[in-house]
Design an enzyme around this catalytic site. Sequence first.
Site, PDB file in Angstrom:
ATOM      1  N   SER A 421       0.816  -1.211   0.000  1.00  0.00           N
ATOM      2  CA  SER A 421       0.000   0.000   0.000  1.00  0.00           C
ATOM      3  C   SER A 421       0.849   1.261   0.000  1.00  0.00           C
ATOM      4  O   SER A 421       0.303   2.360  -0.026  1.00  0.00           O
ATOM      5  CB  SER A 421      -0.907   0.016   1.235  1.00  0.00           C
ATOM      6  OG  SER A 421      -0.131  -0.057   2.415  1.00  0.00           O
ATOM      7  N   HIS A 442      -3.492  -3.509  -5.541  1.00  0.00           N
ATOM      8  CA  HIS A 442      -3.764  -2.949  -4.221  1.00  0.00           C
ATOM      9  C   HIS A 442      -5.247  -3.077  -3.910  1.00  0.00           C
ATOM     10  O   HIS A 442      -6.066  -2.296  -4.397  1.00  0.00           O
ATOM     11  CB  HIS A 442      -3.314  -1.485  -4.156  1.00  0.00           C
ATOM     12  CG  HIS A 442      -3.477  -0.892  -2.800  1.00  0.00           C
ATOM     13  ND1 HIS A 442      -3.816   0.427  -2.608  1.00  0.00           N
ATOM     14  CD2 HIS A 442      -3.356  -1.437  -1.553  1.00  0.00           C
ATOM     15  CE1 HIS A 442      -3.901   0.664  -1.317  1.00  0.00           C
ATOM     16  NE2 HIS A 442      -3.627  -0.442  -0.663  1.00  0.00           N
ATOM     17  N   GLU A 454      -6.526  -1.052  -7.227  1.00  0.00           N
ATOM     18  CA  GLU A 454      -5.558  -0.235  -7.947  1.00  0.00           C
ATOM     19  C   GLU A 454      -4.535  -1.157  -8.615  1.00  0.00           C
ATOM     20  O   GLU A 454      -3.881  -1.954  -7.932  1.00  0.00           O
ATOM     21  CB  GLU A 454      -4.849   0.726  -6.985  1.00  0.00           C
ATOM     22  CG  GLU A 454      -5.755   1.838  -6.480  1.00  0.00           C
ATOM     23  CD  GLU A 454      -5.061   2.745  -5.482  1.00  0.00           C
ATOM     24  OE1 GLU A 454      -5.129   3.979  -5.647  1.00  0.00           O
ATOM     25  OE2 GLU A 454      -4.437   2.224  -4.530  1.00  0.00           O
ATOM     26  N   ASN A 492      -4.972   5.963  -0.988  1.00  0.00           N
ATOM     27  CA  ASN A 492      -4.362   6.267   0.310  1.00  0.00           C
ATOM     28  C   ASN A 492      -3.763   7.669   0.347  1.00  0.00           C
ATOM     29  O   ASN A 492      -3.745   8.319   1.397  1.00  0.00           O
ATOM     30  CB  ASN A 492      -3.292   5.234   0.643  1.00  0.00           C
ATOM     31  CG  ASN A 492      -3.899   3.916   1.098  1.00  0.00           C
ATOM     32  OD1 ASN A 492      -5.102   3.826   1.304  1.00  0.00           O
ATOM     33  ND2 ASN A 492      -3.083   2.899   1.239  1.00  0.00           N
TER      34      ASN A 492
END
Length: 655
Positions: A421, A442, A454, A492
Site C-alpha cells: 500500500s 492494491h 488499484e 491512500n
Amino acid sequence: MTTRFGSHDHWQIEHDVHDIVWLNCDRKGESSNSLSREVITELGEILSIIETIEPAGLVIGSAKPGSFILGADIREFDEFDDADAVSDLIRQGHEVFARLENLSCHTVAAIHGFALGGGLELALCCDYIVALNVPETRVGFPEVKLGIFPGLGGTTRITERVGGLAGMQLMLTTRNLRAPAARGMGVIDELVDEFSSLHWAARRAVMQKRRKRKASLSASATNRQPVRALVAKVLRKKTAEKANPAHYPAPFQMIDLWEEHRDNRRRMFDGEAQRVGQLMVGDTARNLRRLFFLTERMKGLGKGEDFKVRRVHVVGAGVMGGDIAAWCVLQGMEVTLQDRELKFIEPALKRARSLFKRRLKKRPAVEVAVSRLLPDVAGDGVPRADVIIEAIYEDADAKRALYAQMEPHMAEHAVLATNTSALPLEELARELAAPERLIGLHFFNPVAKMPLVEVVHGEQTADSWIKRGCAFCSQINRFPLPTKSAPGFLVNRVLAPYLMEAFTLMLEGIDKETIDAAAIRFGMPMGPIELADVVGLDVCMKVAETLASGDVDAQRALLQKKLDAGHLGKKSGEGFYLWTKGRSNRQSVDVDSPYGDQIATRLMTPFLDECRSASADGIVADDDLLDAGIVFGTGFAPFLGGPMHYLEQQEADFR
C-alpha cells in the site's frame, strides 16, 4: 426482420401453426437488449397487429444468447433537461405496456439471463413468467442505484404480484434475485432446467392458460391501509439508516407514492411518471449515471486481453492476503495460500469458510469452495499459478527476497503482483530478472465489499502486464484502476490528509462522534474516525509515518497510545470505538448546523486539495478515472459524481 407483421429492426417474430406468436427482442447493433425508445415504439406497432389478429397466445423472449432485457437504455437518459418531457415519454411507455397487459390472448414471458428494470417490468405485464434455472438468470430493479425508481409500471405491478412489503423491499434494496429465490418470492411462476425446455414450458403455459400466482392474503394486506402506512413508516426509517433523503430522494419518493396512492392504479401510474421524470433530470440521478458509465469504462479496461486466470497463489495469510485468497475462490478460482507455518494459515481458512457460508448458503457449495482453497506452506502452487499475489508485511528487503525465491519457478505467462500500500514498485522490482513483470494489485479492506483494485505500475512495468492485471480484476468482479507508483498511490494518498485532519480535530477537543457525523452529513458513507478503525490503526500509523501532514508528532502520539494498549481497531474489537459483531458503538449526533458544516469543511478541504494534486501529478489517466477511483475506493459521496466533478460544479456555480 420482415414477416407478415412487417419489417422491424429490434424484434424477431414468428407466428406458428398453433396460433402462438413468438416475439423475441433482438436489439439491432447491440450485444444485449435494452429498452430504447425505438424498441418500445416497435413493440407498440407489433401489439397493434396482435390486437387485430387475436392469436391464441403471445410469448415474449430474447434472441440474445446471454440475457432477456437489461432494462431501459441509460444512454438516452441524459438527452433530457425537462422533467415534463421525461414524464410524457414514460406515459407513452405506460400506454404500450398497458396494451400488452390487456391483450385478449394469453401472454407469457420466457426469461433466460438477466431481466432487470424495464425488462422485468415488461415481463410483469404478462399473465405468466417462466425462466431458465441457471446461475446467469437474475431478476431485479436496480433503478434506485441510478437515482430514480422503476418507471414503467414496476412500482404497481411488483407490489400487486408479491405484496407491498416484499415488492418495496425488492426495489429499495436493488437486489438481483437468482431464479429459485425469484420463484420462491413469486416474481417468477415456473422454472425449467434446460434451455430447450423454456420454449416448451412457454407453449404449455399458453395452451393451458396458466396464470401468475396471487399474493397471499397477508402479503396483499401490506398494500392496504392501515397496514400500508405502518409498513411505509418502517421502510422510511430503514432506508434513512443507509441514505440521506436530501442526497438520495428516489427511495423516499417511491415510498411516498406507494403509501399515498397504492389503492388507486391510475394515480400510481400518474405519480410514477411525474416523480420519475423529476428525479431523472435532478443532480443526484445525473451524477449517479455518470458513475455508472465510469464503472462501465473501468470494466472495459479488463476486456480484450486474452488472459484467463484459473489458479492464484497468495503469499501472506494475514487479514488482507487471506481475504484476497477467499475472494478469488468465490469467483471460481483454485487458490493456494502460503505462509511460514500452517498455524498462520489456519485463521485465514476459518475466515474464508465463514465468508463462503454467508455468500453461498448451501453446504455442498460451501464445501466445494473450501476444497479450492489449499494451504501451501512449501509454495508448491507457484509454478502452476496464473497470478501470484504477495501480501506479506511492508518490508522491501523481505519482499525482494521472496521474489528471488519465486521468480525462477513462475510460469512465463504468470503475473507477479504485490499488495503493497506504500512501497514504490521501482524499489521492489530492482533485483528481478524481469522487472517489467511486477505490478501492484492494491486491494482495500474489507476485500469482499470494496469494489476497487488499484493496478499499480512503475516506470519499468510493461503495458502487457498492466493489461493482464486489469483482466484479472475483471475476472474476480472488481473494478481495475491503473495507477502510477507514487507514495500512497491514489486512494491512500487522498485519504491520508483527510484522516490526519480528523485526528487533529480530535486533538483540538472535538468529540469523535461529532467529527464522524459531520462527514456523514456531507455524504461520506462513514466518518473518518470509524474508517480509521476499519482500516486498522496500525495501518494508519504507517500512513502517518509516510504521508501525514500537520502536527505529525501529535497525530502519531494519539495513534501510538491506542496501539500500546493493543487497540488496533475493528480487527481487535476496539480502536477509537468498541466493535461487536462487526459493528461499532458509534452514537448518532445531530450536526445539522453551521458548526457541523464547519467541521465538514475542515475535513473535506485537505481531501479535495489532495485530489487536485493527484490530478496534476497524473497519478491516473484522467480526472474521470480519478473520480471513479475515489468514489469506489473511499466512498466519496456518489451523489456528487466524484471529487473532481464536484469541484468543477462548484467552480461553475461560483462563476
